[in-house]
Structures are given as structure tokens and as C-alpha cells.
Design a protein around this motif. Structure first.
Motif, PDB file in Angstrom:
ATOM      1  N   SER A  15      -9.912  82.561  98.102  1.00 59.45           N
ATOM      2  CA  SER A  15     -11.150  82.919  98.797  1.00 59.45           C
ATOM      3  C   SER A  15     -12.320  83.022  97.824  1.00 59.45           C
ATOM      4  CB  SER A  15     -10.983  84.252  99.536  1.00 59.45           C
ATOM      5  OG  SER A  15     -10.778  85.282  98.601  1.00 59.45           O
ATOM      6  N   THR A  16     -13.500  82.904  98.370  1.00 61.44           N
ATOM      7  CA  THR A  16     -14.724  83.075  97.587  1.00 61.44           C
ATOM      8  C   THR A  16     -15.099  84.551  97.593  1.00 61.44           C
ATOM      9  OG1 THR A  16     -16.126  82.742  99.514  1.00 61.44           O
ATOM     10  CG2 THR A  16     -15.511  80.780  98.244  1.00 61.44           C
ATOM     11  N   GLU A  61     -17.614  85.941  98.755  1.00 58.62           N
ATOM     12  CA  GLU A  61     -18.231  86.320 100.026  1.00 58.62           C
ATOM     13  C   GLU A  61     -17.192  86.511 101.131  1.00 58.62           C
ATOM     14  OE1 GLU A  61     -19.261  83.425  98.374  1.00 58.62           O
ATOM     15  OE2 GLU A  61     -20.824  84.525  97.308  1.00 58.62           O
ATOM     16  N   SER A  62     -16.077  85.789 101.041  1.00 59.17           N
ATOM     17  CA  SER A  62     -15.061  85.876 102.094  1.00 59.17           C
ATOM     18  C   SER A  62     -13.845  86.695 101.673  1.00 59.17           C
ATOM     19  CB  SER A  62     -14.612  84.466 102.492  1.00 59.17           C
ATOM     20  OG  SER A  62     -13.953  83.846 101.399  1.00 59.17           O
ATOM     21  N   ARG A  63     -14.009  87.513 100.676  1.00 65.08           N
ATOM     22  CA  ARG A  63     -12.902  88.320 100.160  1.00 65.08           C
ATOM     23  C   ARG A  63     -12.466  89.367 101.185  1.00 65.08           C
ATOM     24  NH1 ARG A  63     -14.582  90.390  94.867  1.00 65.08           N
ATOM     25  NH2 ARG A  63     -14.080  88.300  94.211  1.00 65.08           N
ATOM     26  N   ILE A  64     -11.152  89.557 101.322  1.00 67.15           N
ATOM     27  CA  ILE A  64     -10.588  90.546 102.237  1.00 67.15           C
ATOM     28  C   ILE A  64     -10.214  91.788 101.429  1.00 67.15           C
ATOM     29  CG2 ILE A  64      -8.693  91.065 103.809  1.00 67.15           C
ATOM     30  CD1 ILE A  64      -8.420  88.017 104.210  1.00 67.15           C
ATOM     31  N   SER A 105     -12.840  85.189  88.875  1.00 63.24           N
ATOM     32  CA  SER A 105     -13.226  84.019  89.654  1.00 63.24           C
ATOM     33  C   SER A 105     -12.580  82.767  89.069  1.00 63.24           C
ATOM     34  CB  SER A 105     -14.747  83.857  89.661  1.00 63.24           C
ATOM     35  OG  SER A 105     -15.332  84.982  90.229  1.00 63.24           O
ATOM     36  N   LYS A 156      -3.742  87.900  98.674  1.00 53.68           N
ATOM     37  CA  LYS A 156      -4.500  87.597  99.897  1.00 53.68           C
ATOM     38  C   LYS A 156      -5.803  86.868  99.603  1.00 53.68           C
ATOM     39  CE  LYS A 156      -1.934  89.383 103.103  1.00 53.68           C
ATOM     40  NZ  LYS A 156      -1.303  88.597 104.124  1.00 53.68           N
ATOM     41  N   ASN A 157      -6.386  87.118  98.443  1.00 46.07           N
ATOM     42  CA  ASN A 157      -7.688  86.551  98.113  1.00 46.07           C
ATOM     43  C   ASN A 157      -7.609  85.487  97.033  1.00 46.07           C
ATOM     44  OD1 ASN A 157      -9.276  88.302  99.849  1.00 46.07           O
ATOM     45  ND2 ASN A 157      -8.618  89.928  98.479  1.00 46.07           N
TER      46      ASN A 157
END
Length: 105
Positions: free
Chosen positions: A56-57, A59-62, A104, A52-53
Motif C-alpha cells: 500500500s501507499t 495514503e492508503s495505509r490501514i 517506503s 497488511k500494508n
């Protein structure tokens, strides 16, 4: 007469020893089964979070608070460093915890 009593005593000790071995084997089987189920749910949670991530960055991680499965529930909590602590609790109250870390890109 004393030989009969001694024979019954030895037979009883042997029977209780065999029963104890089977009880221990059953306990280890259940423990291994619970560990396998918990590790499976934790591995799926790790896969789900990384899938799901993927793009994503930080900061916007779910990170969902709870993931429910038929076998149990996984509670997820993210700390300030970005590590996710996942705790699985099976229906029979067996619990395990693992810390998941995202790399990352």
C-alpha cells in the motif's frame, strides 16, 4: 536468657530477610512475564501492520485503532509523519508503548 533472646532475634532477622528475597524474586518474575507478553503483542502488531500494508501507499495505509487479544489490547495511532504509536495494555493494567515506522519501498 540473654543469649536465647539474641538467638531468637537473629533467627527472626534471617527469616524476614529470606522472605524479602523471595518477595523480590516473585516481583521480578511477574514484571518479566508482563514485559514478555507486552513485547509479544507489540511484535505481532508490528508484523500485522507491515503484512497488511506491504503493497500500500502511505495514503492508503490501514492502521486499526484497536487490536484485541486474549492477553490485552493494543491501541494504535498514526501521526502526520506516518509513524504509528502502539500502546499495549494487558489485563492486569501493565502498559508499554512503542513507535513503529514503515519503510517506503
Amino acid at each position: 536468657m540473654p543469649i536465647t533472646i539474641f538467638y531468637l532475634f537473629l533467627s527472626q532477622m534471617m527469616l524476614f530477610g529470606i522472605i524479602r528475597v523471595y518477595e523480590n524474586q516473585l516481583y521480578l518474575y511477574r514484571l518479566t512475564e508482563n514485559h514478555y507478553k507486552a513485547q509479544t503483542l507489540l511484535a505481532y502488531t508490528d508484523y500485522w501492520l507491515k503484512n497488511k500494508n506491504e503493497a500500500s501507499t502511505p495514503e492508503s495505509r490501514i492502521v486499526p485503532a484497536v487490536l484485541s487479544f486474549e492477553e490485552g489490547v493494543v491501541h494504535c495511532m498514526e501521526d502526520a509523519t506516518g509513524k504509528v504509536t502502539a500502546t499495549v495494555t494487558l489485563q492486569n493494567d501493565y502498559s508499554e508503548t512503542v513507535v513503529l515506522e514503515f519503510l517506503s519501498p
